[in-house]
Design an enzyme around this catalytic site. Structure first.
Site, short mmCIF file in Angstrom:
data_model
loop_
_atom_site.label_atom_id
_atom_site.label_comp_id
_atom_site.label_asym_id
_atom_site.label_seq_id
_atom_site.Cartn_x
_atom_site.Cartn_y
_atom_site.Cartn_z
N HIS A 1 13.15 0.65 0.98
CA HIS A 1 11.69 0.80 1.01
C HIS A 1 11.37 2.29 1.08
CE1 HIS A 1 7.52 0.68 2.22
NE2 HIS A 1 7.49 -0.59 1.85
N GLU B 1 7.60 -1.12 -6.42
CA GLU B 1 6.47 -0.69 -5.59
C GLU B 1 6.18 0.78 -5.89
OE1 GLU B 1 6.05 -3.00 -1.67
OE2 GLU B 1 7.61 -1.55 -1.34
P1 PGA Z 1 0.91 -2.61 1.18
O1 PGA Z 1 2.46 -2.40 1.47
O2 PGA Z 1 0.73 -4.03 0.70
O3 PGA Z 1 0.22 -2.34 2.48
O4 PGA Z 1 0.53 -1.63 0.11
C1 PGA Z 1 3.43 -2.92 0.62
C2 PGA Z 1 4.81 -2.47 1.07
O5 PGA Z 1 4.94 -1.34 1.53
O6 PGA Z 1 5.78 -3.23 1.00
#
Ligand code: PGA
Length: 256
Positions: A101, A177
């Site tokens: 992440h 992401e």
């Molecule tokens: P968010 O976070 O939905 O608050 O943008 C997603 C993540 O970091 O996995």
């Protein structure tokens, strides 16, 4: 109820460090029956803190709500103060683990190679890795984004190529992401996402059909934008941060 012809999607709630241990036990306890109800038709994975895994596993014992960790050590055992082994994660019935992440990469300076080692260790211990990738800044040039993703995934694919037999039949999640979209309320254009997921599809699912790849989107997913995201053909689910801290909002995202 899941809508007719709607595919079963994964909803991965990443609570990060937003709840204290007592908060996450309370949140899971008060919404226990509703989470279980949702999990009858959808794949629901809750990712509490390390400390929350044990009590929350007990709470959802014998239900189809699944648990995921937010990270793990790249080592199996030994003198690694503060680290959590995949062996311990298995012992609390954790079936999934988020790795790479962007918040962890930034805090702990992990390399793509470290993340690939964790993916390998997890798969060997019957835990599905949820490998996060994504570009730091918003860019109009999709080729540039793809180059970054290629780089981030290179070591994972190298390990897969070397030990293909270990990975056959196993589930590996790739969570795209874009870092600029996390917690910002900003989201990519749908047409760009479709192209990125087409690329991911070709380079994972299509190329290694013997591995059960799942392709996930994360970054500011909420009930106002999820309907559009659900139109992306090669998408298998969502990694949800902020919006997973409010049960009603999370339920809406799942049901829409
Ligand atoms: P968010 O976070 O939905 O608050 O943008 C997603 C993540 O970091 O996995």
């Amino acid at each position: 109820m899941r809508k007719k012809n709607q595919k079963k999607l994964f909803y991965i709630a990443n609570w990060k460090m937003n709840f204290s241990l007592n908060d996450e036990i309370y949140f899971s306890g008060t919404n226990r029956d509703s989470f279980i109800k949702l999990s009858l038709e959808h794949d629901i994975i809750l990712c509490p803190s390390y400390l929350g895994l044990y009590p929350i596993n007990k709470l959802f014992n014998n239900s189809s709500v699944q648990l995921g960790a937010q990270d793990c050590s790249k080592h199996l055992k030994g003198s690694f103060t503060s680290q959590i082994s995949v062996i311990s994660l298995s012992e609390v019935d954790c079936k999934y683990c988020i790795i790479g992440h962007s918040e962890v990469r930034k805090e702990e300076k992990q390399t793509d190679k470290d993340i690939a080692l964790k993916a390998d260790l997890l798969v060997k211990n019957q835990i599905s890795p949820i490998i996060c990738i994504g570009e730091p800044k918003k860019t109009k040039k999709l080729d540039k984004v793809v180059d970054i993703l290629k780089c981030q995934l290179k070591h994972v694919f190298d390990i897969i190529e070397k030990n293909l037999n270990i990975f056959v039949g196993k589930s590996i999640f790739i969570a795209y992401e874009p870092i600029w979209a996390i917690g910002s309320g900003k989201i990519p254009k749908l047409e760009d996402l479709e192209k990125i997921f087409d690329w991911l599809f070709l380079n994972s699912k299509k190329k290694y059909s013997e591995i059960n790849f799942k392709l996930i989107y994360g970054g500011s997913v909420d009930s106002s934008n999820v309907i559009d995201f659900k139109k992306i053909p090669n998408l298998d689910g969502f990694l949800i941060g902020g919006a997973s801290l409010d049960f009603q909002e999370f339920e809406k995202i799942v049901k829409l």
